[in-house]
Design a protein around this motif. Structure first.
Motif, PDB file in Angstrom:
ATOM      1  N   ALA A  41       2.380  -2.902  11.811  1.00 49.72           N
ATOM      2  CA  ALA A  41       1.697  -4.061  11.234  1.00 49.72           C
ATOM      3  C   ALA A  41       2.272  -4.284   9.846  1.00 49.72           C
ATOM      4  N   SER A  42       2.660  -5.511   9.558  1.00 51.96           N
ATOM      5  CA  SER A  42       3.291  -5.806   8.271  1.00 51.96           C
ATOM      6  C   SER A  42       2.462  -6.814   7.496  1.00 51.96           C
ATOM      7  N   GLU A  43       2.737  -6.875   6.191  1.00 53.77           N
ATOM      8  CA  GLU A  43       1.992  -7.776   5.317  1.00 53.77           C
ATOM      9  C   GLU A  43       2.918  -8.256   4.213  1.00 53.77           C
ATOM     10  N   VAL A 361       2.135  -1.719   6.823  1.00 54.36           N
ATOM     11  CA  VAL A 361       0.822  -1.253   6.387  1.00 54.36           C
ATOM     12  C   VAL A 361       0.103  -0.426   7.449  1.00 54.36           C
ATOM     13  N   ASP A 362       0.648  -0.390   8.652  1.00 60.11           N
ATOM     14  CA  ASP A 362       0.017   0.391   9.718  1.00 60.11           C
ATOM     15  C   ASP A 362       1.105   0.841  10.687  1.00 60.11           C
ATOM     16  N   SER A 378      -0.741  -7.871   9.960  1.00 60.13           N
ATOM     17  CA  SER A 378      -1.849  -6.938   9.741  1.00 60.13           C
ATOM     18  C   SER A 378      -3.176  -7.678   9.865  1.00 60.13           C
ATOM     19  N   LYS A 379      -4.194  -6.974  10.277  1.00 59.37           N
ATOM     20  CA  LYS A 379      -5.515  -7.569  10.445  1.00 59.37           C
ATOM     21  C   LYS A 379      -6.329  -7.385   9.176  1.00 59.37           C
TER      22      LYS A 379
END
Length: 379
Positions: A41-43, A361-362, A378-379
């Motif tokens: 997960a990216s941001e 980020v995840d 990312s959520k």
């Protein structure tokens, strides 16, 4: 060693070399397939003005600490308060035996009455002699003596009035009252002790706890860093010039009100190398008590155009903290960062990142520099 033994040893060594050089074929007759891209997960990193907090250790102090002494002599007759309890302004704390001071007051009153009588007589004499002098029936000397006597007795009346007023005050001082509302310490003097005004030491102490002071300090290095950041524009002071102070107690609970900075020392303490500050807090619920150690957070500042990332995105390696950057070719690279303060679930990145970059980020546990990835928001 005989010839047979040498030949046997050579045979065993040859066999060992032959068997060691042979490998057992792998199952299936082929190597394992390489691992595919790792999902992460990216941001995107964004810049914004972020709240800045200055932290320090502080200690509470009573708004007023009033030491109670006697203003008159006498025997301590009674303690009128409950030790450790709360008192209001004007409550009687101690009673001194009033007998001697009552007698002194009565004596002063009698002296005043005598002085007033003498003055009345002197005025009457002056009033009688004045027309006689005008009629040349009495000498000028007699008149001057009458005037002087009237003035002398008038002064005696004024002096007697002052002594009587002081005697009344002294009698009132036999009831030692609290000058403020607050909590009162235990008694330092036993009942029955003869008290000499101001000389027998402390009777007790009253602590006014609403409002409450909190004292704290910053080191010279902290203050210089703060001033430099303000000067460079990285740190922005509140437009109103007003800072809010938040307190955290020893059990981790946050006091449900904010305080104002009410004092800043004009110089550094040469002993500690720190500059002192004081904040004032309302304390009607007595949540704070004098002498408590608390954690102080000074709020109102902002980091200008700064970036923050989720705390979980910041990892720690052998060379310090770092984040994984998501590159354009769908691989990751490790980027060293220097972090600032924590803001909720995020942390300010002071150095190492800029707006527009993407970070993982995840799904970080299996990543390493150069690893291929597939990105999801990312959520």
């Amino acid at each position: 060693m005989n010839k047979i033994s040498i030949v046997l040893a050579a045979s065993l060594l040859s066999a060992s070399i032959i068997f060691t050089g042979c490998e057992r074929p792998k199952a299936g007759g082929m190597e394992a397939a390489p691992m595919g891209p790792l999902p992460v997960a990216s941001e995107e990193v964004k810049a914004a003005n972020l709240p800045a907090t200055l932290e320090a250790t502080g200690q509470t102090q009573a708004f007023n600490t009033v030491q109670i002494y006697s203003r008159v002599n006498g025997y301590l007759k009674k303690r009128n308060y409950t030790e450790g309890g709360r008192v209001s302004e004007g409550d009687t704390l101690f009673t001194i035996d009033p007998a001697d001071l009552t007698n002194a007051r009565d004596s002063a009153k009698a002296s005043l009455m005598q002085a007033e009588a003498s003055h009345e007589n002197a005025k009457a004499v002056l009033n009688r002699i004045k027309p006689l002098v005008e009629a040349n029936a009495a000498s000028r000397q007699e008149y001057d003596n009458a005037v002087a006597n009237e003035r002398t007795t008038a002064a005696a009346v004024a002096s007697a009035k002052a002594l009587y007023a002081q005697a009344e005050l002294n009698l009132g001082y036999t009831k030692i009252k609290s000058p403020v509302s607050g909590y009162v310490d235990k008694s330092k003097i036993d009942i029955g002790t003869f008290i000499t005004a101001g000389a027998n030491g402390l009777l007790t102490t009253v602590y006014q706890t609403d409002p409450m002071y909190v004292n704290f300090s910053f080191s010279e290095n902290q203050r210089l860093a703060y001033q430099n950041a303000l000067a460079s524009g990285k740190l922005v002071a509140p437009k109103s010039g007003k800072y809010e102070v938040e307190l955290t107690l020893g059990d981790g609970s946050v006091v449900n009100r904010v305080g104002d900075i009410s004092f800043t020392a004009p110089f550094f303490d040469t002993t500690t190398g720190t500059m002192s500050y004081r904040a004032t807090f309302k304390n009607s619920d007595n949540k704070l008590a004098p002498g408590q150690f608390v954690r102080v957070k000074v709020k109102g500042l902002e980091w200008k155009d700064s970036v923050s990332v989720p705390q979980k995105a910041v990892l720690t390696g052998e060379k310090g903290r770092f984040v994984y950057i998501c590159e354009a070719n769908n691989t990751v690279s490790a980027r060293p960062v220097r972090i600032g303060e924590w803001i909720g679930k995020n942390v300010v990145v002071a150095e190492g990142l800029k707006a527009g970059e993407k970070i993982a980020v995840d799904g970080l546990s299996k990543l390493k520099p150069g690893a291929p990835i597939t990105q999801t928001p990312s959520k």
